[in-house]
Design a protein around this motif. Structure first.
Motif, PDB file in Angstrom:
ATOM      1  N   THR A  42       0.822  -1.206   0.000  1.00  0.00           N
ATOM      2  CA  THR A  42       0.000   0.000   0.000  1.00  0.00           C
ATOM      3  C   THR A  42       0.855   1.255   0.000  1.00  0.00           C
ATOM      4  OG1 THR A  42      -1.729  -1.193   1.222  1.00  0.00           O
ATOM      5  CG2 THR A  42      -1.853   1.214   1.211  1.00  0.00           C
ATOM      6  N   LEU A  43       1.919   1.238   0.781  1.00  0.00           N
ATOM      7  CA  LEU A  43       2.831   2.381   0.796  1.00  0.00           C
ATOM      8  C   LEU A  43       3.504   2.557  -0.565  1.00  0.00           C
ATOM      9  CD1 LEU A  43       4.447   1.915   4.333  1.00  0.00           C
ATOM     10  CD2 LEU A  43       2.676   3.546   3.666  1.00  0.00           C
ATOM     11  N   LEU A  44       3.787   1.454  -1.242  1.00  0.00           N
ATOM     12  CA  LEU A  44       4.351   1.545  -2.579  1.00  0.00           C
ATOM     13  C   LEU A  44       3.340   2.099  -3.581  1.00  0.00           C
ATOM     14  CD1 LEU A  44       6.481  -1.731  -2.888  1.00  0.00           C
ATOM     15  CD2 LEU A  44       7.320   0.617  -2.928  1.00  0.00           C
ATOM     16  N   VAL A  45       2.067   1.767  -3.401  1.00  0.00           N
ATOM     17  CA  VAL A  45       1.038   2.356  -4.253  1.00  0.00           C
ATOM     18  C   VAL A  45       1.026   3.873  -4.094  1.00  0.00           C
ATOM     19  CG1 VAL A  45      -1.455   2.598  -4.584  1.00  0.00           C
ATOM     20  CG2 VAL A  45      -0.447   0.335  -4.394  1.00  0.00           C
ATOM     21  N   LEU A  46       1.127   4.327  -2.852  1.00  0.00           N
ATOM     22  CA  LEU A  46       1.197   5.765  -2.602  1.00  0.00           C
ATOM     23  C   LEU A  46       2.420   6.368  -3.295  1.00  0.00           C
ATOM     24  CD1 LEU A  46       0.198   8.324  -1.212  1.00  0.00           C
ATOM     25  CD2 LEU A  46       1.427   7.608   0.852  1.00  0.00           C
ATOM     26  N   ALA A  47       3.567   5.666  -3.195  1.00  0.00           N
ATOM     27  CA  ALA A  47       4.766   6.132  -3.884  1.00  0.00           C
ATOM     28  C   ALA A  47       4.548   6.152  -5.391  1.00  0.00           C
ATOM     29  CB  ALA A  47       5.957   5.245  -3.526  1.00  0.00           C
ATOM     30  N   GLY A  48       3.804   5.170  -5.907  1.00  0.00           N
ATOM     31  CA  GLY A  48       3.504   5.136  -7.332  1.00  0.00           C
ATOM     32  C   GLY A  48       2.632   6.291  -7.774  1.00  0.00           C
ATOM     33  N   LEU A  49       1.664   6.669  -6.957  1.00  0.00           N
ATOM     34  CA  LEU A  49       0.799   7.814  -7.284  1.00  0.00           C
ATOM     35  C   LEU A  49       1.607   9.107  -7.316  1.00  0.00           C
ATOM     36  CD1 LEU A  49      -2.351   6.913  -5.141  1.00  0.00           C
ATOM     37  CD2 LEU A  49      -2.046   6.643  -7.611  1.00  0.00           C
ATOM     38  N   VAL A  50       2.521   9.239  -6.357  1.00  0.00           N
ATOM     39  CA  VAL A  50       3.398  10.410  -6.364  1.00  0.00           C
ATOM     40  C   VAL A  50       4.291  10.389  -7.599  1.00  0.00           C
ATOM     41  CG1 VAL A  50       5.243  11.609  -5.131  1.00  0.00           C
ATOM     42  CG2 VAL A  50       3.350  10.594  -3.853  1.00  0.00           C
ATOM     43  N   THR A  51       4.775   9.205  -7.964  1.00  0.00           N
ATOM     44  CA  THR A  51       5.606   9.065  -9.152  1.00  0.00           C
ATOM     45  C   THR A  51       4.844   9.471 -10.406  1.00  0.00           C
ATOM     46  OG1 THR A  51       6.927   7.290  -8.161  1.00  0.00           O
ATOM     47  CG2 THR A  51       6.910   7.410 -10.557  1.00  0.00           C
ATOM     48  N   MET A  52       3.575   9.084 -10.481  1.00  0.00           N
ATOM     49  CA  MET A  52       2.745   9.486 -11.619  1.00  0.00           C
ATOM     50  C   MET A  52       2.747  11.004 -11.779  1.00  0.00           C
ATOM     51  SD  MET A  52      -0.593   7.025 -11.231  1.00  0.00           S
ATOM     52  CE  MET A  52      -1.544   8.122 -12.304  1.00  0.00           C
ATOM     53  N   ALA A  53       2.581  11.698 -10.659  1.00  0.00           N
ATOM     54  CA  ALA A  53       2.547  13.161 -10.713  1.00  0.00           C
ATOM     55  C   ALA A  53       3.911  13.736 -11.082  1.00  0.00           C
ATOM     56  CB  ALA A  53       2.076  13.712  -9.371  1.00  0.00           C
ATOM     57  N   LEU A  54       4.959  13.201 -10.497  1.00  0.00           N
ATOM     58  CA  LEU A  54       6.298  13.753 -10.744  1.00  0.00           C
ATOM     59  C   LEU A  54       6.757  13.511 -12.175  1.00  0.00           C
ATOM     60  CD1 LEU A  54       8.052  12.672  -7.425  1.00  0.00           C
ATOM     61  CD2 LEU A  54       7.318  14.979  -8.045  1.00  0.00           C
ATOM     62  N   LEU A  55       6.417  12.349 -12.723  1.00  0.00           N
ATOM     63  CA  LEU A  55       6.851  12.000 -14.077  1.00  0.00           C
ATOM     64  C   LEU A  55       5.801  12.350 -15.132  1.00  0.00           C
ATOM     65  CD1 LEU A  55       8.584   8.530 -13.492  1.00  0.00           C
ATOM     66  CD2 LEU A  55       9.544  10.834 -13.334  1.00  0.00           C
ATOM     67  N   ARG A  56       4.686  12.904 -14.677  1.00  0.00           N
ATOM     68  CA  ARG A  56       3.600  13.322 -15.575  1.00  0.00           C
ATOM     69  C   ARG A  56       3.066  12.137 -16.382  1.00  0.00           C
ATOM     70  NH1 ARG A  56       7.538  17.505 -16.723  1.00  0.00           N
ATOM     71  NH2 ARG A  56       7.117  19.361 -15.440  1.00  0.00           N
ATOM     72  N   VAL A  57       2.808  11.047 -15.695  1.00  0.00           N
ATOM     73  CA  VAL A  57       2.247   9.853 -16.315  1.00  0.00           C
ATOM     74  C   VAL A  57       0.722   9.956 -16.268  1.00  0.00           C
ATOM     75  CG1 VAL A  57       2.091   7.338 -16.236  1.00  0.00           C
ATOM     76  CG2 VAL A  57       4.227   8.480 -15.608  1.00  0.00           C
ATOM     77  N   ARG A  58       0.080   9.776 -17.388  1.00  0.00           N
ATOM     78  CA  ARG A  58      -1.376   9.860 -17.436  1.00  0.00           C
ATOM     79  C   ARG A  58      -1.998   8.667 -16.721  1.00  0.00           C
ATOM     80  NH1 ARG A  58      -2.584  11.719 -23.720  1.00  0.00           N
ATOM     81  NH2 ARG A  58      -1.564  13.795 -23.563  1.00  0.00           N
ATOM     82  N   PRO A  59      -3.165   8.861 -16.090  1.00  0.00           N
ATOM     83  CA  PRO A  59      -3.818   7.753 -15.369  1.00  0.00           C
ATOM     84  C   PRO A  59      -4.031   6.516 -16.242  1.00  0.00           C
ATOM     85  CG  PRO A  59      -4.855   9.830 -14.801  1.00  0.00           C
ATOM     86  CD  PRO A  59      -3.885  10.141 -15.886  1.00  0.00           C
ATOM     87  N   GLY A  60      -4.459   6.727 -17.492  1.00  0.00           N
ATOM     88  CA  GLY A  60      -4.677   5.585 -18.374  1.00  0.00           C
ATOM     89  C   GLY A  60      -3.406   4.806 -18.625  1.00  0.00           C
ATOM     90  N   THR A  61      -2.301   5.514 -18.806  1.00  0.00           N
ATOM     91  CA  THR A  61      -1.005   4.861 -19.014  1.00  0.00           C
ATOM     92  C   THR A  61      -0.582   4.077 -17.782  1.00  0.00           C
ATOM     93  OG1 THR A  61      -0.343   6.645 -20.515  1.00  0.00           O
ATOM     94  CG2 THR A  61       1.414   5.263 -19.608  1.00  0.00           C
ATOM     95  N   ALA A  62      -0.799   4.667 -16.596  1.00  0.00           N
ATOM     96  CA  ALA A  62      -0.425   3.996 -15.354  1.00  0.00           C
ATOM     97  C   ALA A  62      -1.258   2.735 -15.140  1.00  0.00           C
ATOM     98  CB  ALA A  62      -0.601   4.949 -14.178  1.00  0.00           C
ATOM     99  N   VAL A  63      -2.552   2.818 -15.443  1.00  0.00           N
ATOM    100  CA  VAL A  63      -3.421   1.643 -15.272  1.00  0.00           C
ATOM    101  C   VAL A  63      -3.007   0.533 -16.226  1.00  0.00           C
ATOM    102  CG1 VAL A  63      -5.785   0.799 -15.567  1.00  0.00           C
ATOM    103  CG2 VAL A  63      -5.385   2.961 -14.390  1.00  0.00           C
ATOM    104  N   ARG A  64      -2.718   0.887 -17.469  1.00  0.00           N
ATOM    105  CA  ARG A  64      -2.270  -0.129 -18.428  1.00  0.00           C
ATOM    106  C   ARG A  64      -0.945  -0.755 -17.991  1.00  0.00           C
ATOM    107  NH1 ARG A  64      -4.377   3.622 -22.088  1.00  0.00           N
ATOM    108  NH2 ARG A  64      -2.323   4.598 -22.380  1.00  0.00           N
ATOM    109  N   ALA A  65      -0.062   0.069 -17.418  1.00  0.00           N
ATOM    110  CA  ALA A  65       1.222  -0.456 -16.934  1.00  0.00           C
ATOM    111  C   ALA A  65       1.002  -1.461 -15.804  1.00  0.00           C
ATOM    112  CB  ALA A  65       2.113   0.692 -16.471  1.00  0.00           C
ATOM    113  N   TYR A  66       0.069  -1.159 -14.897  1.00  0.00           N
ATOM    114  CA  TYR A  66      -0.202  -2.094 -13.790  1.00  0.00           C
ATOM    115  C   TYR A  66      -0.832  -3.379 -14.333  1.00  0.00           C
ATOM    116  CZ  TYR A  66      -0.655  -3.203  -8.862  1.00  0.00           C
ATOM    117  OH  TYR A  66      -0.484  -3.774  -7.625  1.00  0.00           O
ATOM    118  N   ARG A  67      -1.755  -3.230 -15.294  1.00  0.00           N
ATOM    119  CA  ARG A  67      -2.379  -4.419 -15.890  1.00  0.00           C
ATOM    120  C   ARG A  67      -1.337  -5.299 -16.562  1.00  0.00           C
ATOM    121  NH1 ARG A  67      -5.231  -3.003 -21.146  1.00  0.00           N
ATOM    122  NH2 ARG A  67      -2.998  -3.012 -21.691  1.00  0.00           N
ATOM    123  N   ASP A  68      -0.456  -4.674 -17.333  1.00  0.00           N
ATOM    124  CA  ASP A  68       0.590  -5.445 -18.018  1.00  0.00           C
ATOM    125  C   ASP A  68       1.520  -6.128 -17.011  1.00  0.00           C
ATOM    126  OD1 ASP A  68      -0.476  -4.572 -20.389  1.00  0.00           O
ATOM    127  OD2 ASP A  68       1.020  -3.002 -20.720  1.00  0.00           O
TER     128      ASP A  68
END
Length: 570
Positions: free
Chosen positions: A392-418
């Motif tokens: 769970t803490l890593l998920v939080l780190a991942g959400l922060v990473t999304m913002a810092l690296l400007r990763v779109r939500p759709g891209t992040a979801v596809r990355a987790y699915r893959d």
């Protein structure tokens, strides 16, 4: 209500231990000899454990199946939840190109892969183990090494070998505090004794890493950096565990060692072979080092399901202007700095208390178990720490990473699915492995094995670390091994006239070298670099070194129990 027996086979602990060891033997033979896929080895061994539980230990079938299900559930949460999320964060750095920037940044510390292995796999991996554990160091450092040009097999082997000495104290002293809880021995004393055992091995592990990367050339050319790395890590680990705070031993040691390596590598860099010496990467024996001239990697997707891993000798070459912008470098390090910051913050007492408020502990439905002594068993208790879980803490780190690296939500979801699709066999393997461990524990098979070893009298001082090694090889966790065998170690020591604190600490110290052959870690490493089905190859490349290290640890503890080295533990 099921109550296990210690000697169900012919009323003999020895014969019972021989039968109880069949699941572990099956696991090692299937994985190391027959080279079957890891999930087949795990579930095949689970089948043997269920048969032994039912036929030899008379465990009711419904109880055996229920406890196996509990183990599989524990494998999903928090273990799979943790390593899948860690690799998801890595995927996002690949998508944004930040991982290439990170690779170029590490070459500025040293263009030598042997030094990079020490900094990333040993120092940074130890920092992650000290903060998070649960496979996170192996998952992250493996793909980081891959980005620097290591072949997948070599990256996985180096990461596995490096994830040993920090296991006794990470995450944040949990293995030692768990050991104290099950043995009723002072945590401070246990940590202090472990801090006088593990650092001895820590001195030699960096030399092993250099050997794995570049064999005898690595030792001849980089030995001075490896020695400084091991000595500073071991000394800092000893001083912190004995005189500062046991929970911070790995964190302090990792930071001190990283600084020392960086300074020595800059002032006294490795000496290289003469120009013209063949340079390349052996597919079977790992990378071979050469002059520090960057070479362009074979482009393509790498690691964790991204096929065609880079095979360059060194890291990705710099951009045409030779440097990345400060903003790009900051973003490349940001995900890992975020992980360190979040896990560090989660250990602040007030924050930890807040996160644990939603933790739910319940009795696994249908399980009715007691220990061999008739006391209520803790096996049926299942803990859902929704917010304080590593995953769970890593998920939080991942959400922060999304913002810092400007990763779109759709891209992040596809990355987790893959990531989930790519690691499906790894998840299945870990489920089978933890189900195996829970069945052996609940049925009494692990207790029988430990009791048989405890019957060795004074020689038990030598066998004590081996028991911890076996526990970690089976469960993948020094914490779990301490839970399984900690109390047994203390009781056996008292019967043999040995120091209970020394023997209990030896369980944690011996367990660290079992990490590199744990099927859980093997599966995570293989999944991280796309080597699905090659866990057996990883096992064969690490098993011999694990035996060497556990033999050295057994000798050390055995001598500490005698006047020869008793001064080390007084």
């Amino acid at each position: 209500m099921y109550r296990p027996e210690l000697d169900p086979v012919a009323d003999s602990v020895a014969w019972s231990a021989a039968v109880a060891g069949l699941p572990i033997l099956t696991l090692f033979v299937l994985l190391g000899l027959f080279r079957v896929r890891a999930w087949v080895a795990a579930w095949g061994s689970l089948t043997v454990a269920l048969l032994v539980a039912g036929l030899a230990y008379a465990m009711p079938a419904d109880q055996a199946v229920l406890v196996a299900g509990q183990g599989a559930a524990f494998a999903v949460f928090p273990l799979a939840w943790t390593f899948v999320t860690a690799i998801w964060i890595y995927r996002m750095t690949v998508v944004t190109g930040s991982f290439d920037v990170l690779g170029r940044s590490f070459t500025r510390v040293s263009a030598d892969r042997r030094v990079q292995a020490l900094v990333i796999a040993f120092c940074f991996g130890s920092l992650l183990e000290g903060l998070a554990g649960q496979g996170t160091p192996v998952a992250i450092t493996t793909v980081m090494l891959l980005a620097l040009g290591f072949r997948p097999m070599s990256a996985a082997v180096v990461a596995l070998a490096a994830n040993t000495v920090p296991a006794a104290f990470g995450p944040l002293g949990l293995p030692i505090t768990t050991l104290a809880r099950v043995t009723d021995l002072p945590a401070g004393e246990l940590g202090a004794i472990a801090g006088r055992q593990v650092p001895v091995v820590a001195v030699f592990v960096p030399l092993l890493l250099v050997w794995l990367v570049d064999r005898r050339h690595g030792l001849r050319q980089t030995w001075h950096i490896a020695v400084v790395c091991g000595l500073t890590f071991g000394l800092a680990q000893y001083l912190t565990s004995n005189y500062l705070a046991m929970a911070l031993a790995d964190i302090v040691a990792a930071l001190v060692s990283a600084v020392a390596v960086a300074v020595v590598a800059r002032r006294w860099p490795p000496r290289y072979r003469p120009a013209g010496t063949t340079t390349g990467t052996s597919p079977t024996r790992g990378p071979v080092s050469g002059p520090p001239t960057p070479r362009a990697p074979a482009r393509g997707r790498s690691a964790a399901g991204t096929s065609g891993a880079a095979t360059a000798v060194l890291a990705t070459p710099a951009l045409p202007d030779g440097r990345d912008s400060r903003a790009d470098v900051w973003r490349a390090y940001a995900p890992y700095a975020t992980i360190v910051a979040i896990f560090g913050l989660s250990q602040v007492p007030a924050v930890a208390e807040l996160l644990n408020r939603v933790t739910v502990t319940f009795h696994w439905p249908g399980l009715a178990l007691v220990t061999t002594s008739g006391a209520p068993s803790t096996v049926p208790l299942f803990r859902l720490n929704w917010l304080s879980s590593t995953g769970t803490l890593l998920v939080l780190a991942g959400l922060v990473t999304m913002a810092l690296l400007r990763v779109r939500p759709g891209t992040a979801v596809r990355a987790y699915r893959d990531t989930l699709v790519e690691l499906r066999w790894a998840i299945l393997t870990v489920c089978g492995l933890l189900a195996l461990a829970f069945v052996m524990n609940a049925s009494g098979q692990t207790t029988t094995l430990g009791t048989w070893m405890a019957g060795a009298g004074g020689f038990f001082a030598v066998l004590s670390p081996v028991l911890g090694w076996l526990g970690v090889a089976l469960t993948g966790s020094d914490t779990s091994s301490n839970s399984l065998f900690g109390a047994l170690q203390a009781r056996a020591a008292e019967r043999a006239g040995l120091d209970p604190v020394l023997m209990a600490a030896a369980n944690a110290s011996g367990g660290v070298v079992g990490k590199m052959i744990s099927l859980q870690n093997l599966t995570i490493a293989a999944g991280a670099v796309g080597l699905h089905g090659r866990e057996g190859d990883l096992f064969r490349r690490t098993f011999g070194w694990s035996l060497v290290l556990i033999a050295a640890m057994a000798l050390l503890v055995g001598l500490q129990a005698t006047p020869v080295l008793s001064w080390m533990v007084r």
